[in-house]
Design an enzyme around this catalytic site. Structure first.
Site: not given
Lengths: 569, 163
Positions: A55, A117-118, A167, A482
Site C-alpha cells: 500500500e 478484524f483489520q 464496508k 548520507m
C-alpha cells in the site's frame, strides 16, 4: 438524497463518482473491507485500477502521478494494515502539498470501536498528516463527501484527503447524482493577492540594489513557471529554486543560480545571504533552506507570496506578506511593471551580477573525475546528456537525491519528482510508476541508491504487470551514503549501521522480475550503458552503478550555520 | 501572553480532536478548552485559553483557521471582552465552619447548591482569579473536591462572532 438520480450501492457510487470526476487511474490493493468496491471496479472499464505490491507503493504512485500531471492522485486500500501501510505515502504527500485522495476501507459501522478484524481508527491515525479526512457513516452522504474530498485536496494549498468508508456503507444503496459543484462555508481559499501589498512589493523590487528571487514547490503546484520566468527575465534578477521548486525556472538559464540550502550552490547561498530585497514565492523557509534563521538574509527586506497564510512569518519574519495564488500574484506584478514601465536599477544590478559571477566562478559543484572508479556525479551528468534533459526524474532520499538535484538541469516544471519534505526512502520507484502512467510515452528515470531502492523494491513486480519501461539508475556505493557522510563529518567516522552488507545481486534480481539488469563498474562504461538502456524503450532497465564509496555531497551547510558558512570541497 | 481564542466550528465528530491534535502536534499550550453546540446545532463554539509570544499566537490562529472544520475565529483578548468560569466546590461543613462557609459564599456572590449534614456544594462564577481567590479563602483542610469549567468568553459591545 433527492428523488433524482439512479439507485446504486455505495461501492458503485464510489466507482461512478471517480469516473464522473475524470479519474483515470486508481492505485490500490484489495482486502476484505473494500471487496464491494473491487467488485464494482471489476464490472466497468473506465476507471483503471493499478495493482501495486504494497500500500505504500499505492500512495507513492498516486503521488507521482499527481506531481507529474497536476491532477489529483487516487489510491484505494483496505482497512487496518492497508490503511497503516498507506500512512507513509500520505505523510509524504502532506509534507509536499500534493493533491491526493486516499480511499480506505473500514470495518462495518456496527463493528467500529469493537477491535474488529483489520480494524484501525484510520481517521485518527491519519489526522495529523492529512489536509482533511472523513468517515462516511451514511451511504446518502457518500457522493458529496467524495466531492468535498477532491475539492479540498486540489484547491488552496493542496494536500492529501482520506475518505474512510465502512464496508456496510459500500453495500447499502442510495440515489446517486454527480455533485458538480460544492461550497463549504468553513473553507474558502484565497486566490487573489492584495493589490496594495503587490504594489508595495513591486516598489521594493525595482528599487533593490541586490535583489534575489527564491521560489519553491508552490510555483510547480500552481503551474506558475511561465509567469515566474517572465517576471524574472523582465527584472533581470538572479533566481534560485528550492529542492521542491526545481524546474519552476529553466535550470539552464543564465539567471538561474542553482538550488539553494544545505546542499545548494555557493552562488545561490551567497546571493541569498547578501541580498537586500528577497522575493520568496511559494516556498516555506524550510530549515534545510534557511540554515540558522538568526543569520538568514539578515540584510534583506523580504517579500513572501504564498497561498497558505500559516507559511508566512512562520520561521522568518517577512516585511511584505502576500497571500494568494502565486500565478495570480506574479501576473499582477508583471502587469504593474509593464503598465508603469518600471525599470530596475541597472547600474546596481550590474555590480550585483559581477559579484555573483565571482561566486559562480568557484565552481562549487566541481568534482574529481576518475578513470578507475565511477563518480556518482558523473553518472548524473551523463544521464542528463543522454536524456537531453527531457526525462522525468524521480528520486529516493539521500546523497543520490542531492546529486540528481544538482546535476540534472530541469528546464520544465513537474519533471523533478522527489520527497523533499518528509524525505521518504522508498518513494522513487513507485512514484516513477505513477509518472509513467501519467506520461506513457516519456522517459521516466528513477535515481536511487542501494539503500532506498530496497524499501519498495517489490514494485518491480507491478512494473512488469503493466509493462512500465522505467529506467532505474542505482548509485550503489554499499553505504547509506548520507548517513555515512554525516558520520564522517560529525561522528569522527564511526560508521554505525551505515554499511550495507549482504546486498542482493541487483542484475539477477531485476531479471527474476522479468526486467533487464546491468551492472556497471567502470567509468568508461557509464555512457554506453545509459545509451543502451534508453534504447530499450519497452523494457524496465535496472542499472546498478558501482560507485565511489567515499564521495560526499558538496557544498554543505552544517546544521545551525548561516548560508554563508558553507563547506566547499 | 495569555490569550483567549473563540472558535466557531462545524459540529462534527472529530472536530474537537482536530483542534486538540493541532495543539499537541505543534507543541502549543492549552490552559483550558471548553466547547458546546450553539443555537445553530450545526455549529459548536469553542473557547481556548493559551499563552505564547506574539509570533506563536499568530501561528496558532493561522493554523486553527487552516483547519477545514473551523468556520470563524476571534482572538477575544485583542479587544474588550468578558470572561467567565464556573467552579463547583464540595467542602466539609460541620459546626462553626457551616456559618463561616455561608458567609464566605455570600461575600463572593456564590450559592450553595447542595447541602448534607456534613457537606456543602458551592457554585461560583467569575474570572479565573476570583475562583482562585475563593479557593484560597477556604481552609484547605475543608476542601473535598473541586471542578472548574474552564474559561468561556464573549466580546463586549457590538462585536460578534457569528457566521
Amino acid at each position: 438524497m433527492g428523488s433524482k438520480g439512479v439507485e446504486l450501492t455505495g461501492a458503485e457510487i464510489v466507482v461512478r463518482f471517480l469516473r464522473d470526476e475524470g479519474v483515470k487511474y486508481v492505485f490500490g490493493y484489495p482486502g476484505g473491507a473494500v471487496l464491494h468496491i473491487y467488485d464494482a471496479l471489476y464490472k466497468q472499464e473506465e476507471v483503471q485500477h493499478i495493482l501495486v505490491r504494497h500500500e505504500q507503493g499505492a500512495t507513492h504512485a498516486a503521488d507521482g502521478y499527481a506531481r507529474a500531471t497536476g491532477k489529483p492522485g487516487v489510491a484505494l486500500v483496505t482497512s487496518g494494515p492497508g490503511a497503516t501501510n498507506a500512512v507513509t505515502g500520505i505523510a509524504t504527500a502532506y509534507m509536499d502539498s500534493i493533491p491526493l485522495v486516499v480511499l480506505t476501507g473500514q470495518v462495518p459501522t456496527h463493528l467500529i470501536g469493537n477491535d474488529a478484524f483489520q480494524e484501525v481508527d484510520s481517521v485518527g491515525v491519519t489526522r495529523p498528516c492529512v489536509k482533511h479526512n472523513f468517515l462516511v457513516k451514511d451511504v446518502r452522504d457518500l457522493a458529496l463527501i467524495l466531492k468535498k474530498a477532491f475539492y479540498i485536496a486540489t484547491t488552496g494549498r493542496p494536500g492529501p484527503v482520506v475518505v474512510d468508508i465502512p464496508k456496510d456503507v459500500t453495500a447499502a444503496k442510495a440515489k446517486y447524482v454527480y455533485p458538480k459543484e460544492i461550497q463549504l462555508r468553513s473553507y474558502k481559499p484565497v486566490t487573489k493577492g492584495h493589490i496594495g501589498q503587490i504594489k508595495r512589493a513591486v516598489k521594493l523590487l525595482v528599487q533593490a540594489e541586490r535583489p534575489m528571487i527564491y521560489t519553491g514547490g508552490g510555483v510547480i503546484l500552481d503551474g506558475a513557471a511561465k509567469p515566474l520566468t517572465e517576471l524574472t527575465r523582465l527584472l533581470g534578477f538572479p533566481i534560485t529554486n528550492t529542492l521542491m521548486g526545481l524546474g519552476g525556472y529553466p535550470g539552464t538559464d543564465k539567471q538561474f543560480l542553482g538550488m539553494l540550502g544545505m546542499h545548494g550552490t555557493y552562488e545561490a547561498n551567497m546571493a541569498m545571504h547578501h541580498c537586500d530585497v528577497l522575493l520568496a514565492v511559494g516556498a516555506r523557509f524550510d530549515d534545510r533552506v534557511t540554515g540558522n534563521v538568526e543569520k538568514f538574509c539578515s540584510k534583506a527586506k523580504i517579500i513572501h507570496v504564498d497561498i497558505d497564510p500559516s507559511s508566512i512569518s512562520k520561521n522568518v519574519r517577512v516585511d511584505v506578506p502576500i497571500v494568494g495564488r502565486v500565478s495570480d500574484v506574479l501576473g499582477e506584478m508583471i502587469r504593474i511593471i509593464k503598465e508603469k514601465k518600471l525599470k530596475p536599477r541597472r547600474e546596481a544590478l550590474a555590480a550585483w551580477w559581477r559579484q555573483i559571477e565571482e561566486w559562480r566562478a568557484t565552481e562549487c559543484l566541481k568534482y574529481q573525475y576518475s578513470d578507475e572508479v565511477i563518480k556518482p556525479q558523473y553518472v548524473l551528468e551523463q544521464l542528463y546528456k543522454v536524456t537531453r534533459g527531457n526525462a522525468f526524474v524521480t528520486s529516493d532520499v539521500g546523497q543520490h537525491q542531492m546529486w540528481a538535484a544538482q546535476f540534472y538541469k530541469f528546464d520544465k516544471p513537474n519533471r523533478w519528482i522527489n520527497s523533499g519534505g518528509l524525505g521518504t526512502m522508498g518513494f522513487g520507484l513507485p512514484a516513477a510508476m505513477g509518472v509513467q502512467f501519467g506520461h506513457p510515452r516519456s522517459t521516466v528515470v528513477c535515481v536511487t541508491g542501494e539503500g532506498s531502492i530496497q524499501m519498495c523494491i517489490q514494485e518491480l513486480s507491478t512494473c512488469l504487470q503493466y509493462g512500465l519501461p522505467i529506467k532505474i539508475v542505482n548509485l550503489n556505493n554499499r553505504y547509506l551514503g548520507m548517513v555515512r557522510q554525516w558520520q564522517e563529518f560529525f561522528y569522527q567516522g564511526r560508521y554505525a549501521m551505515s554499511y550495507m552488507e549482504a546486498l542482493p545481486d541487483f542484475v539477477r534480481l531485476a531479471e527474476s522480475y522479468g526486467h533487464v539488469g546491468m551492472r556497471i563498474e567502470k567509468p568508461a562504461d557509464v555512457v554506453p550503458a545509459l545509451e543502451e538502456a534508453m534504447k530499450l524503450k519497452k523494457r524496465l532497465v535496472f542499472m546498478d552503478f558501482i560507485t565511489d564509496q567515499t564521495e560526499n555531497v558538496y557544498p554543505m551547510i552544517p546544521a545551525g550555520a548561516g548560508l554563508n558558512e558553507m563547506i566547499l570541497v | 501572553m495569555r490569550r483567549i481564542i473563540s472558535l466557531l466550528l462545524e459540529n462534527e465528530a472529530g472536530a474537537l480532536s482536530r483542534v486538540a491534535g493541532l495543539f499537541s502536534a505543534r507543541g502549543y499550550n492549552i490552559e483550558s478548552l471548553t466547547v458546546a453546540p450553539t443555537e445553530d446545532p450545526s455549529l459548536s463554539r469553542m473557547t481556548i485559553v493559551t499563552h505564547g509570544s506574539d509570533e506563536i499566537i499568530e501561528q496558532i490562529t493561522k493554523q486553527l483557521n487552516k483547519l477545514i472544520d473551523v468556520v470563524k475565529l476571534q482572538d477575544l483578548t485583542e479587544g474588550a471582552h468578558i470572561e467567565r468560569e464556573m467552579l463547583l466546590i464540595k467542602v466539609r461543613a460541620v459546626d462553626a465552619d457551616r456559618e463561616e462557609l455561608m458567609r464566605l459564599t455570600d461575600i463572593f456572590r456564590g450559592s450553595i447548591i447542595d447541602v448534607t449534614g456534613q457537606t456543602f456544594t458551592i457554585e461560583l462564577t467569575g474570572t479565573g482569579e476570583k475562583l482562585d481567590a475563593f479557593i484560597q479563602a477556604v481552609d484547605n483542610e475543608l476542601i473535598l473536591e473541586t471542578v472548574r469549567s474552564g474559561v468561556t468568553g464573549i466580546a463586549r459591545g457590538e462585536k460578534c462572532l457569528r457566521v
